[in-house]
Motif scaffolding. Structure first.
Motif, PDB file in Angstrom:
ATOM      1  N   LYS A  18      61.997  13.487 -91.735  1.00 13.79           N
ATOM      2  CA  LYS A  18      63.417  13.313 -92.057  1.00 13.79           C
ATOM      3  C   LYS A  18      64.193  12.686 -90.896  1.00 13.79           C
ATOM      4  O   LYS A  18      64.003  13.072 -89.745  1.00 13.79           O
ATOM      5  N   GLY A  19      65.092  11.776 -91.240  1.00 17.72           N
ATOM      6  CA  GLY A  19      66.047  11.288 -90.254  1.00 17.72           C
ATOM      7  C   GLY A  19      67.223  12.248 -90.241  1.00 17.72           C
ATOM      8  O   GLY A  19      67.724  12.613 -91.301  1.00 17.72           O
ATOM      9  N   VAL A  20      67.650  12.678 -89.068  1.00 17.57           N
ATOM     10  CA  VAL A  20      68.638  13.753 -88.977  1.00 17.57           C
ATOM     11  C   VAL A  20      69.756  13.424 -87.990  1.00 17.57           C
ATOM     12  O   VAL A  20      69.512  12.840 -86.924  1.00 17.57           O
ATOM     13  N   TYR A  21      70.978  13.793 -88.371  1.00 20.25           N
ATOM     14  CA  TYR A  21      72.100  13.806 -87.435  1.00 20.25           C
ATOM     15  C   TYR A  21      72.484  15.254 -87.223  1.00 20.25           C
ATOM     16  O   TYR A  21      72.544  16.036 -88.176  1.00 20.25           O
ATOM     17  N   VAL A  22      72.767  15.647 -85.985  1.00 18.95           N
ATOM     18  CA  VAL A  22      73.179  17.023 -85.722  1.00 18.95           C
ATOM     19  C   VAL A  22      74.208  17.044 -84.597  1.00 18.95           C
ATOM     20  O   VAL A  22      74.113  16.283 -83.630  1.00 18.95           O
ATOM     21  N   GLU A  23      75.211  17.885 -84.820  1.00 17.65           N
ATOM     22  CA  GLU A  23      76.329  17.947 -83.874  1.00 17.65           C
ATOM     23  C   GLU A  23      76.779  19.394 -83.735  1.00 17.65           C
ATOM     24  O   GLU A  23      76.860  20.124 -84.714  1.00 17.65           O
ATOM     25  N   GLN A  24      77.060  19.790 -82.501  1.00  9.57           N
ATOM     26  CA  GLN A  24      77.486  21.160 -82.268  1.00  9.57           C
ATOM     27  C   GLN A  24      78.982  21.232 -82.013  1.00  9.57           C
ATOM     28  O   GLN A  24      79.532  20.461 -81.233  1.00  9.57           O
ATOM     29  N   ARG A  25      79.642  22.151 -82.720  1.00 10.76           N
ATOM     30  CA  ARG A  25      81.044  22.475 -82.415  1.00 10.76           C
ATOM     31  C   ARG A  25      81.097  23.996 -82.260  1.00 10.76           C
ATOM     32  O   ARG A  25      80.904  24.707 -83.225  1.00 10.76           O
ATOM     33  N   ARG A  26      81.317  24.420 -81.051  1.00  7.34           N
ATOM     34  CA  ARG A  26      81.285  25.857 -80.734  1.00  7.34           C
ATOM     35  C   ARG A  26      79.995  26.473 -81.251  1.00  7.34           C
ATOM     36  O   ARG A  26      78.929  25.969 -80.977  1.00  7.34           O
ATOM     37  N   ASN A  27      80.105  27.522 -82.057  1.00 12.56           N
ATOM     38  CA  ASN A  27      78.885  28.173 -82.515  1.00 12.56           C
ATOM     39  C   ASN A  27      78.455  27.695 -83.906  1.00 12.56           C
ATOM     40  O   ASN A  27      77.846  28.436 -84.665  1.00 12.56           O
TER      41      ASN A  27
ATOM     42  N   LYS B 145      73.189  16.501 -91.060  1.00  7.50           N
ATOM     43  CA  LYS B 145      72.928  15.682 -92.239  1.00  7.50           C
ATOM     44  C   LYS B 145      71.482  15.204 -92.169  1.00  7.50           C
ATOM     45  O   LYS B 145      70.968  14.960 -91.080  1.00  7.50           O
ATOM     46  N   GLY B 146      70.835  15.131 -93.325  1.00  3.92           N
ATOM     47  CA  GLY B 146      69.482  14.574 -93.355  1.00  3.92           C
ATOM     48  C   GLY B 146      68.386  15.585 -93.607  1.00  3.92           C
ATOM     49  O   GLY B 146      67.250  15.215 -93.881  1.00  3.92           O
ATOM     50  N   ALA B 147      68.699  16.873 -93.448  1.00  5.43           N
ATOM     51  CA  ALA B 147      67.698  17.913 -93.703  1.00  5.43           C
ATOM     52  C   ALA B 147      68.416  19.152 -94.234  1.00  5.43           C
ATOM     53  O   ALA B 147      69.639  19.238 -94.153  1.00  5.43           O
ATOM     54  N   THR B 148      67.654  20.090 -94.742  1.00  4.15           N
ATOM     55  CA  THR B 148      68.262  21.322 -95.255  1.00  4.15           C
ATOM     56  C   THR B 148      68.618  22.248 -94.102  1.00  4.15           C
ATOM     57  O   THR B 148      68.085  22.117 -92.991  1.00  4.15           O
ATOM     58  N   ALA B 149      69.500  23.191 -94.385  1.00  3.15           N
ATOM     59  CA  ALA B 149      69.884  24.176 -93.376  1.00  3.15           C
ATOM     60  C   ALA B 149      68.656  24.933 -92.878  1.00  3.15           C
ATOM     61  O   ALA B 149      68.526  25.233 -91.690  1.00  3.15           O
ATOM     62  N   LYS B 150      67.762  25.186 -93.788  1.00  3.37           N
ATOM     63  CA  LYS B 150      66.545  25.939 -93.442  1.00  3.37           C
ATOM     64  C   LYS B 150      65.701  25.162 -92.424  1.00  3.37           C
ATOM     65  O   LYS B 150      65.203  25.737 -91.442  1.00  3.37           O
TER      66      LYS B 150
ATOM     67  N   ALA C 237      77.204  19.252 -93.691  1.00  4.17           N
ATOM     68  CA  ALA C 237      76.962  20.678 -93.923  1.00  4.17           C
ATOM     69  C   ALA C 237      76.944  21.370 -92.567  1.00  4.17           C
ATOM     70  O   ALA C 237      76.832  20.713 -91.534  1.00  4.17           O
ATOM     71  N   HIS C 238      77.092  22.685 -92.552  1.00  2.00           N
ATOM     72  CA  HIS C 238      77.002  23.367 -91.262  1.00  2.00           C
ATOM     73  C   HIS C 238      76.397  24.758 -91.390  1.00  2.00           C
ATOM     74  O   HIS C 238      76.391  25.345 -92.464  1.00  2.00           O
ATOM     75  N   ILE C 239      75.873  25.222 -90.288  1.00  2.00           N
ATOM     76  CA  ILE C 239      75.347  26.584 -90.212  1.00  2.00           C
ATOM     77  C   ILE C 239      75.826  27.216 -88.914  1.00  2.00           C
ATOM     78  O   ILE C 239      76.222  26.508 -87.981  1.00  2.00           O
TER      79      ILE C 239
END
Length: 290
Positions: A39-48, A53-58, A4-6
């Motif tokens: 929560k276990g979380v993966y997070v990756e940035q691409r530009r803005n 994965k692993g948590a809600t956008a909120k 997912a992305h925000i």
DNA sequence: CTCCAGGGATGAT
DNA sequence: ATCATCCATGGA
């Protein structure tokens, strides 16, 4: 793999995670793995954009404080040379919202330690006493709750390389775990009372209290003064003045840097630590020569 | 106010 | 392979 992305404007994930405010995120592929609360979380940035994965956008947006009005915060900084240089250097660095106990406990272990050591202690505590989480094939561990640490022996904590900090962490874990110190309730207190309460805990002095206020209670005025910041202050704001006491520095910081002093501090701190490896010695020598 | 224990990684020799 | 350095808190 589907993520997912925000949208995350004016945010630099890598810089934020490497700025000495949080110590457990680890590089994994093009992103980072870690935990946000339970929560276990993966997070990756691409530009803005932040892919996760692993948590809600909120939860992601709240943890990384994407709602902080960063432009406005930067505009509130004083416009001296040191501050402008730090501001340009730290674009996208945000002060994130960390869980209270996790932040308090980590900063108790941080005393007299450098970032690499703090990361190792955090990792040891998590691996031994936290809960296991799987995220994209990686292994992460939650930070152990206060009541879990409260049940341990000082020796267990020493085995995590805490040294004399083991005693302090254990004593504070007991107070928090028993409910005698109610970290959540303390969030209602005004800055001064909150600082007082935090400083009453074993292993918490002015510096650690200010870190916890800034990183876990969103008190964006709180201005932790460690050796790096003290060096910057003496060099840039009190050049060629001997006999500036710690109390004078403290008063100066509380007023001069304004309502987002904590952000200013974080930017000055990160800039001082990261601007090249070579000038470090030079900078220190210059400071002591004053 | 000053002095100093404390401990493990890290950088210098 | 040793040696010096980094550092917050708390108590003397």
């Amino acid at each position: 793999m589907r993520l997912a992305h925000i949208t995350a404007d004016d945010f630099d994930l890598a810089r934020t995670l490497d700025s000495g405010q949080v110590f457990h995120w680890e590089k994994c592929g093009d992103g980072f793995i870690g935990t946000i609360g339970t929560k276990g979380v993966y997070v990756e940035q691409r530009r803005n954009r932040l892919f996760f994965k692993g948590a809600t956008a909120k939860v992601i947006a709240h943890y990384f404080a994407l709602d902080h009005p960063l432009e406005e915060i930067c505009r509130s900084f004083p416009e001296d040379a040191a501050m402008c240089a730090a501001r340009d250097f730290c674009q996208g660095l945000r002060i994130i919202r960390q869980p209270r106990w996790e932040c308090l406990a980590t900063f108790i272990t941080s005393s007299m330690k450098q970032v690499a050591h703090i990361r190792q202690m955090s990792r040891a505590l998590r691996e031994r006493y936290g809960e296991h989480r799987k995220i994209l094939g990686g292994q992460v561990y939650t930070f152990p709750r206060a009541d879990r640490i409260a049940k341990l022996a000082e020796e267990d904590l020493r085995a995590c390389a805490l040294g004399y900090r083991a005693k302090n962490l254990l004593a504070t874990a007991r107070r928090v775990g028993s409910g005698e110190a109610d970290l959540e309730k303390w969030s209602q207190l005004p800055d001064e009372s909150l600082r007082e309460r935090l400083c009453s805990l074993p292993g918490v002095g002015a510096k650690v209290a200010n870190c916890v206020m800034l990183f876990a209670y969103e008190r964006l005025r709180a201005f932790p003064i460690d050796v790096w910041i003290e060096r910057v202050l003496r060099q840039k704001y009190f050049p060629r003045r001997r006999k500036v006491t710690a109390a004078q520095l403290r008063v100066f910081c509380e007023t001069y840097f304004g309502e987002h002093g904590g952000y200013a501090q974080q930017y000055l701190f990160h800039h001082a630590r990261k601007r090249a490896a070579a000038p470090e010695r030079e900078a220190r020598a210059g400071c002591s020569a004053l």
